[in-house]
Design a protein around this motif. Structure first.
Motif, short mmCIF file in Angstrom:
data_model
loop_
_atom_site.label_atom_id
_atom_site.label_comp_id
_atom_site.label_asym_id
_atom_site.label_seq_id
_atom_site.Cartn_x
_atom_site.Cartn_y
_atom_site.Cartn_z
N ASP A 89 34.40 34.56 38.03
CA ASP A 89 35.69 34.59 37.33
C ASP A 89 36.44 35.85 37.73
O ASP A 89 35.93 36.96 37.56
CB ASP A 89 35.43 34.57 35.82
N VAL A 90 37.65 35.70 38.24
CA VAL A 90 38.43 36.86 38.66
C VAL A 90 38.82 37.74 37.47
O VAL A 90 39.16 38.91 37.64
CB VAL A 90 39.68 36.45 39.44
N GLN A 91 38.78 37.18 36.26
CA GLN A 91 39.08 37.98 35.08
C GLN A 91 37.90 38.88 34.68
O GLN A 91 38.04 39.74 33.81
CB GLN A 91 39.46 37.06 33.91
N ALA A 92 36.76 38.67 35.34
CA ALA A 92 35.59 39.54 35.18
C ALA A 92 35.08 39.87 36.58
O ALA A 92 33.90 39.75 36.88
CB ALA A 92 34.52 38.86 34.34
N LEU A 93 35.97 40.30 37.42
CA LEU A 93 35.71 40.46 38.84
C LEU A 93 34.55 41.41 39.12
O LEU A 93 33.70 41.15 39.97
CB LEU A 93 36.99 40.98 39.52
N THR A 94 34.50 42.52 38.39
CA THR A 94 33.46 43.51 38.68
C THR A 94 32.10 43.12 38.11
O THR A 94 31.13 43.88 38.27
CB THR A 94 33.88 44.91 38.16
N ASP A 95 32.01 41.96 37.48
CA ASP A 95 30.69 41.39 37.19
C ASP A 95 30.12 40.71 38.44
O ASP A 95 28.90 40.53 38.54
CB ASP A 95 30.78 40.34 36.07
N ALA A 96 31.00 40.34 39.36
CA ALA A 96 30.59 39.61 40.55
C ALA A 96 30.49 40.50 41.78
O ALA A 96 29.73 40.21 42.71
CB ALA A 96 31.57 38.47 40.84
N VAL A 97 31.28 41.59 41.82
CA VAL A 97 31.29 42.48 42.97
C VAL A 97 31.28 43.93 42.46
O VAL A 97 31.65 44.19 41.32
CB VAL A 97 32.53 42.25 43.85
N PRO A 98 30.87 44.89 43.29
CA PRO A 98 30.82 46.28 42.84
C PRO A 98 32.21 46.83 42.54
O PRO A 98 33.17 46.55 43.26
CB PRO A 98 30.18 47.02 44.03
#
Length: 252
Positions: A89-98
């Motif tokens: 989810d781009v609204q939680a982008l830093t959960d997916a990428v550093p």
């Protein structure tokens, strides 16, 4: 899809801005590849050409089908090793990428469709390395309204001008359209980013007769040259079909 310098079809002004930003990032990175994050990048219209140009690109998107198409496109282009597909989810982008992991973060065609606009912009900023840039390409409110007038849809044009989100009505496929003031305010809120470049993309889109567009667009005095000239004129760029903004993250 791929055009000069490995960037996809868009106005030459947008491509020029991104080429310059990649060159700036390469100076900072030296021999290491520039890290690009494409938020909501789908099947890789921007990501794959940037990987072909030597960047290490991560695409975060919610659609598994789009990401599968991205992998196929990267494989066909011979850049599988430079493209990483992440479902998230781009609204939680830093959960997916550093956090702070990309010299260039793309949010193209993104802010029109997300549910939480403020959270998305915050995540774009947090994902950007110190001194890196966020590139946003968004549907412009005033250009869209003018397009509706040109097509004879006056009720939709009125709605776009009066609705707080710039929508044409309840069946509009987009969550919102932005004007330049609103877009700048979102990006610069709380000093997260500093807008360095503002330009229009598609200032004259849909206006010239088809015969003019087809016959003259590539000529020395054609539509492409007019678009590039108009992209940076403040009185005209606000009327573009899309607004392009490049914003800098604080830091060295």
């Amino acid at each position: 899809m791929s055009t000069e310098s490995g960037l996809p079809a868009s106005s030459s002004a947008v491509r020029s801005a991104l080429r310059a930003e990649l060159a700036r990032a390469r100076e900072r990175r030296g021999d290491r590849p520039v890290r690009v994050l494409d938020a909501g990048g789908g099947s890789g219209a921007w990501a794959v050409p940037m990987a072909v140009a030597g960047c290490q690109v991560t695409v975060v998107d919610t659609s598994p089908n789009a990401l599968a198409a991205l992998r196929g496109r990267a494989r066909d282009a011979g850049v599988e090793d430079r493209v990483t597909a992440v479902q998230g989810d781009v609204q939680a982008l830093t959960d997916a990428v550093p956090a702070g992991g990309a010299e260039l973060v793309l949010g193209h065609g993104l802010l029109e469709v997300v549910d939480d606009l403020a959270a998305t912009v915050r995540q774009l900023a947090e994902a950007t390395a110190p001194g890196g840039a966020v590139s946003v390409l968004v549907s412009g409110r005033y250009g869209a309204a003018l397009g509706q007038v040109h097509a004879g849809r006056l009720a939709q044009a009125r709605a776009m001008l009066t609705d707080p989100a710039g929508r044409s009505g309840p069946t509009d496929a987009l969550q919102r359209r932005l004007d330049l003031s609103a877009l700048r305010g979102l990006l610069e809120y709380e000093g997260r980013l500093t807008v360095e470049l503002v330009q229009g993309d598609g200032v004259f889109e849909g206006w010239p007769p088809a015969a003019v567009s087809d016959a003259e667009s590539g000529g020395p005095d054609g539509l492409g040259e007019l678009e590039e000239l108009a992209a940076g004129i403040p009185e005209l760029l606000v009327l573009a079909a899309r607004l392009h903004v490049l914003a800098r993250a604080p830091g060295a």
